[in-house]
Design a protein around this motif. Structure first.
Motif, PDB file in Angstrom:
ATOM      1  N   VAL A 177       7.797 -11.138   4.618  1.00  0.00           N
ATOM      2  CA  VAL A 177       7.755  -9.758   4.345  1.00  0.00           C
ATOM      3  C   VAL A 177       6.397  -9.539   3.284  1.00  0.00           C
ATOM      4  O   VAL A 177       5.760  -8.643   3.650  1.00  0.00           O
ATOM      5  N   ALA A 178       6.012 -10.488   2.478  1.00  0.00           N
ATOM      6  CA  ALA A 178       5.073 -10.561   1.693  1.00  0.00           C
ATOM      7  C   ALA A 178       3.737 -10.472   2.601  1.00  0.00           C
ATOM      8  O   ALA A 178       2.882  -9.837   2.082  1.00  0.00           O
ATOM      9  N   GLU A 179       3.698 -11.365   3.579  1.00  0.00           N
ATOM     10  CA  GLU A 179       2.588 -11.594   4.249  1.00  0.00           C
ATOM     11  C   GLU A 179       2.343 -10.487   5.279  1.00  0.00           C
ATOM     12  O   GLU A 179       1.158  -9.738   5.648  1.00  0.00           O
ATOM     13  N   SER A 180       3.429  -9.994   5.929  1.00  0.00           N
ATOM     14  CA  SER A 180       3.109  -8.913   6.849  1.00  0.00           C
ATOM     15  C   SER A 180       4.181  -7.813   7.122  1.00  0.00           C
ATOM     16  O   SER A 180       4.572  -7.449   8.251  1.00  0.00           O
ATOM     17  N   GLY A 181       4.741  -7.579   5.960  1.00  0.00           N
ATOM     18  CA  GLY A 181       5.931  -6.610   5.902  1.00  0.00           C
ATOM     19  C   GLY A 181       5.229  -5.109   6.450  1.00  0.00           C
ATOM     20  O   GLY A 181       6.091  -4.366   7.360  1.00  0.00           O
ATOM     21  N   TYR A 182       4.063  -4.958   6.060  1.00  0.00           N
ATOM     22  CA  TYR A 182       3.420  -3.573   6.527  1.00  0.00           C
ATOM     23  C   TYR A 182       3.206  -3.475   8.079  1.00  0.00           C
ATOM     24  O   TYR A 182       3.311  -2.648   8.477  1.00  0.00           O
ATOM     25  N   ALA A 183       2.762  -4.715   8.538  1.00  0.00           N
ATOM     26  CA  ALA A 183       2.498  -4.722   9.943  1.00  0.00           C
ATOM     27  C   ALA A 183       3.757  -4.909  10.595  1.00  0.00           C
ATOM     28  O   ALA A 183       3.899  -4.057  11.938  1.00  0.00           O
ATOM     29  N   MET A 184       4.927  -5.253  10.294  1.00  0.00           N
ATOM     30  CA  MET A 184       6.271  -5.040  10.825  1.00  0.00           C
ATOM     31  C   MET A 184       6.638  -3.428  11.100  1.00  0.00           C
ATOM     32  O   MET A 184       7.085  -3.135  12.094  1.00  0.00           O
ATOM     33  N   LEU A 185       6.340  -2.979   9.912  1.00  0.00           N
ATOM     34  CA  LEU A 185       6.636  -1.527   9.833  1.00  0.00           C
ATOM     35  C   LEU A 185       5.875  -0.713  10.903  1.00  0.00           C
ATOM     36  O   LEU A 185       6.158   0.214  11.743  1.00  0.00           O
TER      37      LEU A 185
END
Length: 498
Positions: free
Chosen positions: A223-231
């Protein structure tokens, strides 16, 4: 991004003070039809079955684009209220009825918020509703009507989350803004410019996770690495059938607007985010169960929707347009903003608070004007709860129970009967007594800016947090910099504060 109008309470001046959720009483009901206005049959047409919706879909997405699509029909029908079709539609949306009644002036648009005459059940993006598998096989609060008991449960929970988040909101925002602008400065030094959208989304995701959920993304490596991209991926797959992207046609029509993408493509992302909230946001999740009567699954899926769709999605759309208005300005606006910020907030971000930005009328007006011209949610829908009469500036129309109303906010917010020089960006438009009166017609938050979010309406719970947060960001920028230069996607130069 759903939050609500009104101004924060002035009862506290500390940086952790929260915008009050108790606002001046405002009228959220639609205008009473004037007896002096003529009763008119709603003009326009839905066209032939299949052919009419297909023609409107191609015009909406391809040949005209949404704004021109609506403008041309206003001209053709000589009315801001008319019948038309709004996609998605055929071929693979057989259960979706694209027939709508467009309401495109401030007076008719206001009916969308009168919960006595309209309902909001499953009409967040029109008659089309993304599969419930995208939201954990439940209908989250955004799809609930106010008549459904669970709406009050979830909305009260959301308001409680915001109230509690005020303790850390400003400090988390400032901390993450510092990281974001450090990254931007490094990119400018290395490349001559910074495409800042990813640093911005990281900033927004991290600060919202800590503020709303009490969950630190750093504790979960994925989530730290790509939580924004998941959203981003989750939001895209839900909304692609309804959004004009601007890709090469006809490829966009074939691949983005003809069918709903399956959830399994983002199921891994959704599971990671669900697990993150479940394990790292335990206190908030437990409160949803013990204090608001929600199940664990209802709590987590609603939290994920609030975080991802309402907050992260809304800020990701709105903040670039706000940066663009400021960074591309050539009229001296930046100097005026800088002077106001330094005079009222001083040179240090430690002085920033919800209270301090209340003393920045120009900053607030710039935020409101940006929301007027670039509302983060362009389309608003509501279905007639019963037969009623709807009034525009010029006429009265009979609306039948079950008919779907659709308002395109970028045009509504350019209503020349309400806003002087409606196409122009006027930084001081909402200043002074006259400007304050115009806030009654600023509808970006699913209600007027002078309204209040309650369990009995659909106004965005975080409305005031959004406007105050935007003001805090502008104030931070002009404490840190003398000037910035850029667009909605990149910053090309910054001059450090002296």
């Amino acid at each position: 991004m759903s939050i609500s109008p009104g101004l924060p309470s002035s009862s506290s001046s500390s940086s952790s003070s929260s915008p009050s959720l108790v606002f001046p009483q405002s009228v959220l009901t639609s205008p009473t039809p004037s007896t002096s206005l003529p009763l008119r049959t709603i003009p326009g047409s839905h066209g032939w079955p299949l052919l009419g919706p297909i023609s409107d879909r191609l015009n909406y997405f391809w040949f005209q684009g949404p704004e021109t699509f609506f403008r041309k029909r206003i001209e053709k029908n000589k009315s801001t209220v008319f019948r038309t079709n709004v996609p998605p539609t055929w071929p693979l949306f057989l259960g979706v009825n694209p027939n709508v009644i467009a309401v495109l002036d401030c007076k008719s648009f206001a009916h969308l918020f009168d919960m006595e005459i309209v309902e909001k059940r499953n009409v967040l993006v029109g008659d089309f509703m993304p599969g419930v598998e995208f939201t954990g096989d439940i209908r989250t609060c955004a799809y609930l009507d106010t008549s459904e008991p669970q709406h009050a449960q979830v909305k009260n929970f959301a308001m409680d989350i915001l109230k509690r988040s005020s303790k850390v909101w400003v400090t988390e925002l400032v901390t993450n803004l510092g990281t974001m602008f450090d990254t931007i400065e490094t990119q400018i030094a290395q490349n001559g410019s910074s495409t800042y959208l990813i640093p911005l989304q990281r900033c927004v995701f991290n600060f919202l996770s800590k503020s709303l959920l009490g969950a630190d993304p750093k504790t979960d490596p994925k989530v730290a690495e790509s939580g924004y991209a998941m959203l981003d991926r989750w939001l895209a797959l839900m909304l692609l059938p309804t959004v004009k992207i601007g890709l090469l046609q006809p490829l966009e029509e074939f691949f983005l607007h003809s069918f709903q993408y399956p959830f399994f493509l983002v199921s891994g992302d959704y599971k990671n985010l669900y697990n993150f909230i479940e394990t790292r946001g335990k206190e908030v999740v437990e409160r949803g169960q013990t204090e608001f009567g929600l199940t664990k699954e209802e709590t987590i899926h609603n939290l994920l929707f609030i975080l991802g769709f309402n907050a992260f999605g809304g800020f990701s759309v709105f903040l670039p347009s706000l940066f663009n208005r400021i960074a591309s300005d050539k009229t001296g606006l930046q100097q005026s903003l800088r002077d106001e910020v330094k005079q009222n907030c001083g040179p240090s971000s430690s002085s920033l608070s919800f209270e301090s930005v209340k003393n920045l009328p120009l900053v607030q007006s710039v935020v409101y004007e940006s929301l007027r011209l670039s509302p983060p949610v362009p389309l608003q829908f509501a279905r007639a709860r019963k037969d009623f009469r709807l009034s525009s500036h010029d006429s009265v129309f009979d609306i039948k129970k079950g008919e779907l109303l659709c308002g395109y906010q970028p045009l509504v917010m350019r209503d020349a009967r309400v806003f002087d020089e409606p196409e122009a960006f006027k930084p001081d438009r909402f200043m002074g007594e006259k400007g304050s009166e115009l806030l009654s017609y600023l509808y970006w938050s699913n209600g007027p800016q002078t309204g209040s979010p309650t369990e009995s309406n659909k106004q965005c719970v975080a409305k005031d947090y959004v406007t105050r947060t935007a003001c805090l960001i502008v104030a931070y920028v002009f404490q840190r910099y003398e000037s910035i230069t850029g667009t909605s996607t990149s910053i090309t130069a910054v001059e450090k504060a002296k």
